[in-house]
Write an enzyme that holds these catalytic residues in place. Structure first.
Site, mmCIF file in Angstrom:
data_model
loop_
_atom_site.group_PDB
_atom_site.id
_atom_site.type_symbol
_atom_site.label_atom_id
_atom_site.label_comp_id
_atom_site.label_asym_id
_atom_site.label_seq_id
_atom_site.Cartn_x
_atom_site.Cartn_y
_atom_site.Cartn_z
ATOM 1 C CD GLU A 163 41.508 43.485 46.871
ATOM 2 O OE1 GLU A 163 40.584 44.521 47.416
ATOM 3 O OE2 GLU A 163 42.262 43.672 46.033
ATOM 4 C CG ASP A 209 43.506 39.156 50.154
ATOM 5 O OD1 ASP A 209 43.681 40.570 49.693
ATOM 6 O OD2 ASP A 209 42.903 38.742 51.100
ATOM 7 C CD GLU A 272 44.186 41.139 40.599
ATOM 8 O OE1 GLU A 272 44.462 42.412 41.175
ATOM 9 O OE2 GLU A 272 43.208 40.915 41.194
HETATM 10 C C1 XIL Z 1 41.246 47.488 39.480
HETATM 11 C C2 XIL Z 1 41.368 47.759 37.981
HETATM 12 O O1 XIL Z 1 42.792 47.388 37.409
HETATM 13 C C3 XIL Z 1 40.827 49.209 37.646
HETATM 14 O O2 XIL Z 1 40.772 49.580 36.323
HETATM 15 C C4 XIL Z 1 39.410 49.300 38.313
HETATM 16 O O3 XIL Z 1 39.018 50.666 38.234
HETATM 17 C C5 XIL Z 1 39.722 48.867 40.009
HETATM 18 O O4 XIL Z 1 39.911 47.676 40.085
HETATM 19 N N1 XIL Z 1 42.994 44.134 43.058
HETATM 20 C C6 XIL Z 1 41.636 43.698 42.293
HETATM 21 C C7 XIL Z 1 41.450 44.065 40.905
HETATM 22 O O5 XIL Z 1 41.411 42.378 42.530
HETATM 23 O O6 XIL Z 1 40.122 43.825 40.622
HETATM 24 C C8 XIL Z 1 41.762 45.687 40.988
HETATM 25 O O7 XIL Z 1 41.472 46.016 39.610
HETATM 26 C C9 XIL Z 1 43.190 45.734 41.116
HETATM 27 C C10 XIL Z 1 43.436 45.443 42.660
#
Ligand code: XIL
Length: 360
Positions: A163, A209, A272
């Site tokens: 990011e 990202d 994700e």
């Molecule tokens: C999030 C987790 O799911 C949460 O449990 C934590 O508190 C914050 O981070 N983008 C990302 C992830 O790259 O690392 C994030 O994960 C969600 C958004």
């Protein structure tokens, strides 16, 4: 003669003990019904299928069994982020990260490392130190070498930077310690990739990202970074789109965005994936059969769009969690949210069938 007798007695005792074990050991009883291999996403997919996990949840047998039956890779949801590992200059907490790596090793799964440099996860002690650029980089270099080196050969890939761009293609500046410290942040990130490469030459190095397929500006910035890295000799193997989208997100845009990402020639990771279905954040939302079917179709079309990129560039699809009973979206989006492939009782949902049917 004495030797022969001994061997005979030993063999007899051994075969008797086998009969004994087979009769008494419930673990050796064949399961009544095996699910056909092409009905399991980890077996049907010609690439890794991952899930974000936490160490604590692995203590639940249903959680661990569901995970290892259906997935071939894990990502730590947060336990491999800087703020969780790095307690001080020479103070690392490996407990949870080690346990996740061990679980993967024991269960024939891969680990994707997430994430080395993320503006949100610099520990407070580090931010409060207000390092100049040389000390900042020296410490981060040691951190990368230590973490990547520890899991050399055990973690197959790393999100080195996470990011760093805005959707319009500009560099993230707000709350970003790197932006504040370096005149040329992209060159700093490039050196981070180099430190990771030196610590484990086999690990695949990713840039990760969100909104990548939706935001042309961000994709452009990623492409420029990849071109610059190539010409300046910084390693980069792949790019990831987190894919935290909604059932209503335009699927053609997703498909075209993935195809555009693939034009870089890099590995592509859907890193994700979770799809929100309660798009209106309604307190009265009901996850009816109709909603579940729409939801399943979204999963199917996203997996199909991924399957449409060249086979050699498919790295993995990872979902951000395993089951609806534990997802960041119930905190960050709405308590009535059901974004994943399993329900809170670890039953397969229609979204699982959607994912499966989207696979080639
Ligand atoms: C999030 C987790 O799911 C949460 O449990 C934590 O508190 C914050 O981070 N983008 C990302 C992830 O790259 O690392 C994030 O994960 C969600 C958004």
């Amino acid at each position: 003669m004495y030797l022969k007798q001994t061997v005979f007695i030993f063999l007899l005792a051994f075969s008797l003990s086998c009969v004994e074990t087979q009769e008494n050991n419930p673990l050796l009883v064949e399961p009544e019904e095996e699910t056909a291999v092409d009905q399991v996403i980890r077996h049907k997919a010609a690439f890794n299928v991952g899930a974000a996990v936490t160490r604590n949840e692995l203590n639940s047998a249903s959680y661990a069994n569901t995970l290892k039956t259906h997935y071939s890779q894990i990502t730590a949801e947060y336990e491999m982020k800087m703020a969780h590992i790095w307690n001080g200059v020479n103070n690392y907490n490996w407990t949870n990260a080690d346990a996740l790596v061990k679980f993967a090793e024991d269960n024939d799964m891969e680990v994707h490392g997430h994430t080395l440099v993320w503006y949100k996860s610099f520990p407070n002690w580090f931010k409060n130190a207000n390092y100049d650029s040389a000390s900042f980089e020296g410490h981060v270099k040691t951190y990368i070498e230590t973490v990547v080196g520890r899991y050399k050969g055990k973690i197959i890939s790393w999100d080195v930077a996470n990011e760093i761009f805005l959707d319009n293609g500009g560099l993230r500046s707000t709350d970003c310690p790197v932006f504040k410290t370096f005149k040329d942040p992209v060159a700093f990130y490039g050196r981070c990739y180099r430190y990771a490469r030196e610590a484990d030459p086999e690990a695949k190095l990713f840039y990760n990202d969100y909104n990548v397929v939706l935001a042309g500006g961000k994709r452009g910035a990623m492409r420029s970074m990849a071109t610059r890295f190539k010409s300046e000799g910084y390693p980069l193997d792949g790019i990831g789109d987190q894919m935290h989208y909604m059932e209503t997100t335009n699927r053609n845009t997703i498909k075209n965005g993935l195809a555009d990402m693939a034009l870089t020639g890099l590995l592509i990771h859907i890193s994700e994936l979770d799809i929100r279905i309660n798009t209106g954040q309604s307190d009265n939302f009901v996850y009816s059969t109709t909603e579940q079917q729409k939801h399943a179709n979204a999963y199917k079309e996203i997996v199909e769009a991924y399957e449409a990129i060249p086979q050699s560039q498919k790295f993995a699809i990872s979902t951000w969690g395993l089951h609806d009973g534990s997802t960041w979206l119930t905190d960050w989006w709405h308590p009535k949210e059901y974004p994943l492939l399993f329900d809170d009782k670890f039953e397969k949902k229609l979204t699982y069938e959607g994912f499966l049917n989207g696979l080639k």
